[in-house]
Design an enzyme around this catalytic site. Structure first.
Site, PDB file in Angstrom:
ATOM      1  CG  ASP A 306      91.120  54.823  -6.591  1.00  0.00           C
ATOM      2  OD1 ASP A 306      90.427  55.128  -5.768  1.00  0.00           O
ATOM      3  OD2 ASP A 306      91.527  55.256  -7.742  1.00  0.00           O
ATOM      4  CB  THR A 308      88.771  51.023  -7.909  1.00  0.00           C
ATOM      5  OG1 THR A 308      87.308  51.900  -7.694  1.00  0.00           O
ATOM      6  CG2 THR A 308      88.642  50.617  -9.218  1.00  0.00           C
ATOM      7  CG  ASP A 552      93.814  51.091 -10.886  1.00  0.00           C
ATOM      8  OD1 ASP A 552      93.641  52.695 -10.625  1.00  0.00           O
ATOM      9  OD2 ASP A 552      92.861  50.673 -10.842  1.00  0.00           O
TER      10      ASP A 552
END
Length: 822
Positions: A306, A308, A552
């Site tokens: 990802d 982020t 996350d």
């Protein structure tokens, strides 16, 4: 004190400390069934009660019965191997358990009127539990309050769509919160919780695939059958050749052959290599939740990540609010502050709250953010409804026909901001009030775009270096994000990634073939839903790739679980960390090269070690069969093989298994071992038999004298034994030959040479020479080799060494596999 029952389920202040203690004493606690490691008892049993320990233990007892204690030395090695394995795993268990405890899942409970954070295993029956976005539901119960609570129930139902839950709804453990918040009383905990009762079906633990473990288990199965077939042959042949010297001689010679077939240290060293790698990685803030994951990452050829939290630091900051048209800037900032004044704020609202003050508006309705909807909203007393979300989603829902030029202008500006690497969300307003509770929230039909809100993310300083490392290692990168694809591409380019043309995942169909084609030709994907992340993993695996997935958020959990290796960030959601094989405790993506390097070290070193053990097994089998065919005693006593195994296999293997190794991973672990070790061991077996026959004819005793002079001492005095040193010479010659061949096998497997490897091999050669030259050692091992016998045996061993070199050099795949970059 309030008694347990319905009264506790109507209270809002939670249990008291005394009530918690009562439930703990009665066992009404949410003890988890999962463990980070084996218990001490299981460790002992796993290292002691093995099939090979049983074989060696039985042979040890038989040899001890004969009275030839020196030939039972392999029994001491057996005990030492088991003790080392137990000690290493126990020490690793303690360290990993402590880390797991520090990073164990936690739950918010209300006790004595205050919210507390406790370990999930400390939740008790009737606890009042508070749920927020990202939490796992730890126990079963009924909601007493819900603020747009949505649960991902895929672990239970297989459906990944979020399910809305209102006050009074039953919720179950094993689910996770993807939006909203709520409170409920835990009615069923521990073994009574739904997820634990159906764990075998709904939340089945899937061990990480390990080529090393699979290959080793296959190898051990082969060897077991070889032992079963070879044992009666060894006993029969030795009874035929040395049976007239008594049953003790038959037992000792047969035991020598069978001991050589047992790879007594292979499993130990493989386990130790995994464990010590896991411990080493904890020092680099990487928690290994499944030991084979260390090896697994070395096999990965595609990493999905990802934006982020991986390429960026994960913390976004408010940048600006750009009014659209003539909307008032102060009102916009007030509306943003009011929206951000939310106890269940997502990352965007948290960043806005850090920059803007709340105006104190009173909420009358709320729709929490959902990654599936991509928007959140709130209505305020006497004011409008304000909506904040992805521009493309909100623009598609508003009264566009009345303002097509505005919509087009907004889209153009969003594109320009995204190209500059900004994260852009749209603020819109509506005069329609939100319902106080909506099971399936819908956007108001009269949305009016008001402002573009920009946020920035800090690119991780180590991201460029990490991605460059993966590029050098020929590991492909796929950036899979829920953000705007143009924004994601801008960040990817900022860290040096060749982003190419970004793909909006909403334009992709669910057809696996379409996904495979897109993933084969593109690097950056934006607006990817949680279901698509999972589908991407499946598509890459269908193309034959070994996939690692980093994440996350809760929306990454299912993709992490299905990936070959799931990597969670330490600051990520509990649901994500629970399914990941690796957890980066400090959230730094730059640790992954360390894990990959550890995996390569384990794979490369275990392959070296396995070659040594399998070569010894092949040698023993050939020697057993040859001795049976030509009707001669087995060339070695058990003590001879103990010496050879110690200096050419056991001690070197321990250091080689734990030493550095930067060799790249290549598939075909077991095939390469069999291709080199079996013919090399067979060569050793043939030259050993030849050396034994030559030594017997030139330096030994005659066949007529053998029965009376060459029985292995079983209580005879040292003087009597010393008088018959000529009986030792055939075995001594065979031992010299075997040492020569196996030292060369060790030299081949130790390539490329490093100074420490040269020192190691030199030290082992010195020990071998000392066993012949130091009188007490020579007497203990029954070794006597006049100089002519030494040269003759070395010549036979040299022939074997040359043939081993030929085997190695005629197999390009072996040389490539053993090549280690400088």
């Amino acid at each position: 004190m309030t008694t347990r029952g319905e009264s506790t389920l109507t209270r809002t202040d939670g249990l008291t400390g005394a009530e918690v203690a009562e439930r703990v004493s009665s066992g009404a606690v949410n003890r988890l069934t999962e463990r980070t490691s084996r218990s001490v008892g299981e460790i002992v049993r796993a290292n002691v009660l093995t099939r090979f320990n049983a074989i060696l233990g039985a042979l040890f007892v038989l040899v001890m019965v004969t009275g030839s204690f020196a030939d039972g030395l392999f029994g001491i090695v057996l005990v030492v191997n088991s003790a080392i394995g137990i000690a290493q795993e126990y020490l690793a268990k303690r360290k990993l358990d402590r880390l797991a405890l520090l990073n164990a899942p936690t739950t918010r409970v209300v006790r004595d009127g205050a919210v507390q954070v406790v370990a999930t295993s400390e939740v008790v029956q009737d606890d009042l539990i508070e749920l927020r976005t990202g939490d796992e539901v730890p126990a079963d119960g009924t909601l007493t309050a819900s603020a747009g609570l949505e649960l991902n129930e895929a672990n239970l139902t297989g459906e990944s769509d979020p399910v809305a839950h209102d006050e009074g709804d039953e919720i179950r453990s094993g689910t996770s919160v993807v939006a909203g918040s709520g409170r409920y009383h835990a009615r069923r905990v521990g073994a009574d919780a739904y997820v634990n009762r159906i764990a075998a079906d709904a939340r089945k633990f899937t061990p990480t695939r390990s080529e090393i473990q699979e290959s080793t288990n296959t190898l051990l199965t082969y060897i077991t059958w070889v032992i079963v077939a070879a044992l009666p042959i060894a006993i029969w042949s030795q009874w035929r050749t040395v049976g007239d010297q008594g049953w003790q001689q038959v037992v000792i010679r047969s035991a020598a052959g069978v001991v050589g077939l047992v790879p007594e240290g292979l499993v130990l060293l493989t386990s130790v290599a995994f464990l010590l790698s896991a411990v080493q990685l904890t020092r680099r803030q990487v928690l290994v939740q499944q030991l084979p994951a260390v090896e697994g990452l070395a096999r990965v050829d595609v990493v999905c990540l990802d934006k982020t939290g991986t390429l960026t630091a994960g913390d976004i900051t408010f940048d600006d609010a750009r009014p659209l048209g003539d909307h008032d800037a102060d009102e916009i900032r007030s509306a943003l502050g009011a929206l951000a004044d939310d106890p269940n704020a997502n990352g965007t609202l948290t960043a806005i709250a850090a920059a803007l003050d709340s105006p104190g508006w009173e909420r009358t309705g709320t729709v929490p953010f959902s990654s599936a909807r991509k928007w959140s909203a709130a209505s305020f007393e006497g004011r409008s409804t304000w909506v904040l979300g992805a521009p493309e989603v909100l623009l598609a829902a508003g009264p566009q026909p009345s303002a097509p030029q505005l919509v087009e202008a907004v889209r153009t500006e969003v594109s320009e901001l995204a190209d500059a690497g900004r994260r852009v969300v749209l603020l819109a307003r509506s005069e329609e009030q939100l319902p106080s509770a909506a099971v399936h929230p819908q956007l108001p039909p009269d949305l009016v775009p008001v402002a573009l809100v920009t946020l920035t993310e800090q690119v991780r300083p180590d991201a460029s270096q990490t991605l460059a490392y993966f590029s050098e290692q020929e590991v492909a990168i796929k950036v899979v994000s829920g953000d705007n694809p143009v924004t994601v591409a801008a960040v990817a380019r900022a860290v040096g990634l060749d982003a190419g043309e970004p793909v909006d995942a909403r334009t992709l169909s669910d057809d696996p073939e379409v996904l495979r084609a897109a993933l084969a030709t593109h690097t950056v994907f934006g607006r990817v839903t949680p279901e698509q992340k999972r589908a991407f993993v499946h598509a890459l695996q269908a193309d034959g790739h070994v996939v690692a997935m980093t994440g996350d958020g809760v929306n990454d959990a299912l993709a992490l679980k299905d990936a070959d290796i799931g990597v969670a960030m330490g600051n990520g959601a509990q649901a994500t960390k629970a399914v990941a094989e690796l957890v980066l405790l400090d959230g730094r993506f730059s640790h992954l090269p360390d894990v990959l390097a550890e995996g390569r070290r384990v794979i490369g070193n275990v392959e070296r070690v396995a070659n040594l053990f399998v070569a010894k097994n092949a040698m023993s089998l050939v020697a057993i069969l040859a001795a049976a065919v030509i009707a001669v005693p087995f060339p070695f006593l058990p003590r001879h093989l103990t010496l050879v195994s110690a200096v050419t296999i056991g001690i070197p293997a321990f250091f080689l298994a734990l030493g550095p190794n930067r060799r790249r991973y290549l598939p075909g672990f077991l095939r390469r071992i069999l291709r080199f070790a079996v013919p090399s061991g067979a060569v050793a077996g043939v030259v050993v038999i030849a050396s034994y026959l030559l030594a017997g004819s030139s330096e030994g005793v005659t066949a007529d004298e053998f029965a009376t002079r060459c029985a292995v001492a079983t209580g005879a005095s040292p003087a009597t034994v010393a008088a018959d040193v000529a009986c030792w010479r055939p075995g001594s010659g065979a031992t010299i030959t075997l040492l020569t061949v196996f030292f060369w096998i060790l030299v081949v497997l130790a390539r490329p040479f490093r100074p420490w490897k040269a020192v190691l091999i030199g030290a082992m050669a010195g020990l071998a020479v000392a066993a012949f030259l130091v009188p007490p050692a020579a007497h203990f091992f029954n070794l006597d080799a006049p100089l002519p016998l030494v040269w003759q045996s070395l010549a036979a061993g040299a022939v074997g060494a040359v043939l081993v070199e030929v085997i190695y050099r005629t197999s390009p795949s072996l040389r490539v596999a053993h090549h280690e970059p400088d």
